[in-house]
Design an enzyme around this catalytic site. Structure first.
Site, PDB file in Angstrom:
ATOM      1  N   ASP A  20     -59.536  60.878  49.717  1.00  0.00           N
ATOM      2  CA  ASP A  20     -59.600  61.457  51.053  1.00  0.00           C
ATOM      3  C   ASP A  20     -60.402  62.747  50.892  1.00  0.00           C
ATOM      4  OD1 ASP A  20     -58.859  62.077  53.798  1.00  0.00           O
ATOM      5  OD2 ASP A  20     -57.430  63.501  52.944  1.00  0.00           O
ATOM      6  N   ASP A  22     -60.565  65.874  53.589  1.00  0.00           N
ATOM      7  CA  ASP A  22     -59.871  67.052  54.131  1.00  0.00           C
ATOM      8  C   ASP A  22     -58.464  67.164  53.566  1.00  0.00           C
ATOM      9  OD1 ASP A  22     -62.008  67.722  55.952  1.00  0.00           O
ATOM     10  OD2 ASP A  22     -61.333  66.092  57.242  1.00  0.00           O
ATOM     11  N   ASP A 175     -53.609  63.272  50.748  1.00  0.00           N
ATOM     12  CA  ASP A 175     -52.644  64.359  50.906  1.00  0.00           C
ATOM     13  C   ASP A 175     -51.683  64.164  52.075  1.00  0.00           C
ATOM     14  OD1 ASP A 175     -54.923  64.810  52.688  1.00  0.00           O
ATOM     15  OD2 ASP A 175     -53.950  66.706  53.164  1.00  0.00           O
TER      16      ASP A 175
END
Length: 191
Positions: A20, A22, A175
Site C-alpha cells: 500500500d 499512504d 496499514d
C-alpha cells in the site's frame, strides 16, 4: 504455505512484495489533509484536523469526499481534490523512516515489488518517482487499472499477475483494515 488465516506466509516461498502507499510507505496525510480542506472550503465547510481526516482515508477518494464534503456533488468534489492535490502532494508527502533502506534491501535480494494504492495512480506514480523509489517499483497500480478500489481484490490480483507471481508467492503490506480485507479476498498473505 501460509496459515489458514492468511497472515503468515512462508518467507522461503515469497518472491513478490506488494505495498500500500499512504500510511505504509509514506506519510502523505499532510497533503491529503490540505486537499480535503481545500475542497471543504469550496463548499463552505470548516477545516478539519489531520487526525480527523485520517480516520476516513483508505477506501478511495470518492468515499472520502462523500463522507467529508457531504454538501458537494461527489464527482465535483473529486475533481476539485484532484485539481488541487498536485500543488501539495510532493511537499506534503515523506517516506517513513527506514522505508528507502528496506525497499532497496528487498530489491537487492531479488524480490519483485509493486505498489497497490487507492490513490489516483498518476499521483502515486509521481510520488514514487519524486521519493526516489521508481527503480524498485516497476508496477504502480491504482483503481483506474482495474476499475474498482480496494477492498475489491482486483488490484492485488492484477499486481501479482504483473509481477509474474502467484498469490502464494506474494505478500501484501498495508496499514489499514481495508488492506487486510483486500489481501484476504485476493488470497494473498498480508502483513
Amino acid at each position: 504455505p501460509s496459515d489458514p488465516a492468511n497472515r503468515t506466509p512462508n518467507p522461503a516461498m515469497v518472491t513478490a512484495v506488494l505495498f500500500d502507499f499512504d500510511g505504509t510507505l509514506a506519510d502523505s496525510f499532510p497533503a491529503i489533509t490540505a486537499s480535503t480542506n481545500h475542497v471543504r472550503g469550496l463548499y463552505g465547510l470548516p477545516p478539519m484536523s489531520e487526525a480527523e481526516i485520517r480516520v476516513y482515508v483508505g477506501l478511495g477518494l470518492e468515499h472520502l469526499m462523500r463522507t467529508l464534503v457531504p454538501t458537494a456533488p461527489p464527482a465535483d468534489a473529486v475533481a476539485a481534490y484532484r485539481e488541487h492535490h498536485p500543488t501539495v502532494m510532493v511537499e506534503g508527502t515523506r517516506l517513513f523512516p527506514g522505508v528507502a533502506e528496506t525497499v532497496a534491501g528487498l530489491h537487492r535480494r531479488g524480490y519483485r515489488m509493486a505498489v497497490c494504492s487507492n490513490k489516483a495512480v498518476r499521483f502515486t506514480r509521481a510520488l514514487v518517482e519524486s521519493l526516489g523509489l521508481a527503480a524498485y517499483f516497476p508496477e504502480v497500480l491504482g483503481p483506474e487499472d482495474v476499475g474498482r478500489p480496494k477492498p475489491d481484490p482486483a488490484m492485488l490480483v492484477e499486481g501479482v499477475r504483473r509481477l509474474g507471481a502467484s498469490a502464494s508467492e506474494a505478500v501484501y503490506v498495508g496499514d489499514m483494515a481495508v488492506d487486510v480485507h483486500t489481501a484476504k479476498a485476493a488470497g494473498v498473505p498480508v502483513w
